[in-house]
Design a protein around this motif. Structure first.
Motif, PDB file in Angstrom:
ATOM      1  N   GLY A 183       0.794  -1.214   0.000  1.00 16.14           N
ATOM      2  CA  GLY A 183       0.000   0.000   0.000  1.00 16.14           C
ATOM      3  C   GLY A 183       0.826   1.264   0.000  1.00 16.14           C
ATOM      4  O   GLY A 183       0.297   2.353  -0.171  1.00 16.14           O
ATOM      5  N   SER A 184       2.146   1.122   0.176  1.00 15.07           N
ATOM      6  CA  SER A 184       3.011   2.302   0.226  1.00 15.07           C
ATOM      7  C   SER A 184       4.453   1.883  -0.061  1.00 15.07           C
ATOM      8  O   SER A 184       4.793   0.699   0.032  1.00 15.07           O
ATOM      9  N   PRO A 185       5.307   2.845  -0.380  1.00 14.99           N
ATOM     10  CA  PRO A 185       6.725   2.526  -0.567  1.00 14.99           C
ATOM     11  C   PRO A 185       7.340   1.872   0.675  1.00 14.99           C
ATOM     12  O   PRO A 185       8.208   1.005   0.554  1.00 14.99           O
ATOM     13  N   VAL A 235       1.700  -4.850  -6.244  1.00 13.46           N
ATOM     14  CA  VAL A 235       1.595  -3.399  -6.222  1.00 13.46           C
ATOM     15  C   VAL A 235       0.593  -2.965  -7.289  1.00 13.46           C
ATOM     16  O   VAL A 235       0.824  -3.172  -8.488  1.00 13.46           O
ATOM     17  N   ASP A 236      -0.514  -2.374  -6.862  1.00  9.09           N
ATOM     18  CA  ASP A 236      -1.506  -1.819  -7.776  1.00  9.09           C
ATOM     19  C   ASP A 236      -0.950  -0.492  -8.286  1.00  9.09           C
ATOM     20  O   ASP A 236      -0.792   0.458  -7.516  1.00  9.09           O
ATOM     21  N   VAL A 237      -0.639  -0.436  -9.590  1.00 11.48           N
ATOM     22  CA  VAL A 237       0.013   0.763 -10.131  1.00 11.48           C
ATOM     23  C   VAL A 237      -0.904   1.980 -10.114  1.00 11.48           C
ATOM     24  O   VAL A 237      -0.418   3.117 -10.077  1.00 11.48           O
ATOM     25  N   ASP A 238      -2.217   1.771 -10.134  1.00 12.88           N
ATOM     26  CA  ASP A 238      -3.133   2.907 -10.068  1.00 12.88           C
ATOM     27  C   ASP A 238      -3.157   3.519  -8.670  1.00 12.88           C
ATOM     28  O   ASP A 238      -3.304   4.738  -8.520  1.00 12.88           O
ATOM     29  N   GLN A 239      -3.010   2.693  -7.654  1.00 13.93           N
ATOM     30  CA  GLN A 239      -3.008   3.167  -6.271  1.00 13.93           C
ATOM     31  C   GLN A 239      -1.625   3.657  -5.822  1.00 13.93           C
ATOM     32  O   GLN A 239      -1.513   4.394  -4.862  1.00 13.93           O
ATOM     33  N   ASN A 240      -0.584   3.192  -6.507  1.00 13.53           N
ATOM     34  CA  ASN A 240       0.797   3.501  -6.116  1.00 13.53           C
ATOM     35  C   ASN A 240       1.590   4.007  -7.321  1.00 13.53           C
ATOM     36  O   ASN A 240       2.624   3.446  -7.685  1.00 13.53           O
ATOM     37  N   GLN A 280       3.455   6.638  -7.782  1.00 13.44           N
ATOM     38  CA  GLN A 280       4.807   7.096  -7.489  1.00 13.44           C
ATOM     39  C   GLN A 280       5.768   5.903  -7.379  1.00 13.44           C
ATOM     40  O   GLN A 280       6.888   5.943  -7.898  1.00 13.44           O
ATOM     41  N   LEU A 281       5.324   4.849  -6.742  1.00 15.11           N
ATOM     42  CA  LEU A 281       6.143   3.641  -6.593  1.00 15.11           C
ATOM     43  C   LEU A 281       6.379   2.993  -7.959  1.00 15.11           C
ATOM     44  O   LEU A 281       7.489   2.557  -8.270  1.00 15.11           O
ATOM     45  N   SER A 295       9.524  -1.558   0.874  1.00  9.57           N
ATOM     46  CA  SER A 295      10.857  -1.544   1.492  1.00  9.57           C
ATOM     47  C   SER A 295      10.941  -2.539   2.637  1.00  9.57           C
ATOM     48  O   SER A 295      11.944  -3.248   2.778  1.00  9.57           O
ATOM     49  N   GLY A 296       9.900  -2.615   3.438  1.00 11.59           N
ATOM     50  CA  GLY A 296       9.872  -3.551   4.557  1.00 11.59           C
ATOM     51  C   GLY A 296       9.952  -4.987   4.092  1.00 11.59           C
ATOM     52  O   GLY A 296      10.695  -5.796   4.652  1.00 11.59           O
ATOM     53  N   ALA A 297       9.212  -5.322   3.029  1.00 12.19           N
ATOM     54  CA  ALA A 297       9.234  -6.688   2.501  1.00 12.19           C
ATOM     55  C   ALA A 297      10.606  -7.019   1.920  1.00 12.19           C
ATOM     56  O   ALA A 297      11.144  -8.100   2.162  1.00 12.19           O
ATOM     57  N   VAL A 298      11.169  -6.090   1.178  1.00 18.43           N
ATOM     58  CA  VAL A 298      12.482  -6.317   0.553  1.00 18.43           C
ATOM     59  C   VAL A 298      13.565  -6.465   1.624  1.00 18.43           C
ATOM     60  O   VAL A 298      14.477  -7.277   1.482  1.00 18.43           O
TER      61      VAL A 298
END
Length: 134
Positions: free
Chosen positions: A37-39, A85-90, A92-93, A43-46
């Motif tokens: 849901g956010s960058p 990652v939903d590109v429409d919701q994220n 910037q990511l 980052s946390g998953a990676v």
């Protein structure tokens, strides 16, 4: 007599699944895709998992819908964490990682982007790619 499993049976089954999915570092790899849901989520998953396959998708995308069952199976069957990652919701990511078309898959290994794939790929191809980095 009811054929429904009891709470204790379900609990024991989940504990066994967790034991089986624990990697060498003691980190539990999720058996379902992580919805980003956010960058910070990405980052946390990676940071947490050695290998992360990120599926950049859109709800309106036909090929993305075709790939979805494969992504869910990979989450359940491989030692990689799978993130969606939903590109429409994220937006910037998506821009940060150079997403120009969906579906786009980005494989992170040891915290760094390692492979970028665009379009629908077979389960065998993706499983082989994940295995190469595990």
């Amino acid at each position: 007599m009811s054929e429904n499993p009891s709470i204790d049976d379900i609990r024991e089954e989940k504990i066994e699944e967790l034991r089986e999915s624990t990697d060498e570092s003691g980190s539990v790899t999720p058996s379902e895709p992580i919805h980003v849901g956010s960058p910070d989520d990405l980052s946390g998953a990676v940071d947490q998992y050695d290998v992360v396959l990120v599926d950049f998708y859109a709800d309106w995308c036909g090929p993305c819908k075709m790939l979805e069952p494969t992504i869910e199976e990979l989450a359940a069957e491989t030692e990689a964490a799978i993130a969606k990652v939903d590109v429409d919701q994220n937006q910037q990511l998506a821009a940060q990682y150079g997403v120009q078309g969906v579906p786009m898959l980005l494989l992170f290994a040891d915290g760094e982007p390692a492979e970028k794939l665009v379009g629908v790929k077979s389960k065998d191809d993706l499983a082989g790619l994940i295995e190469a980095y595990n």
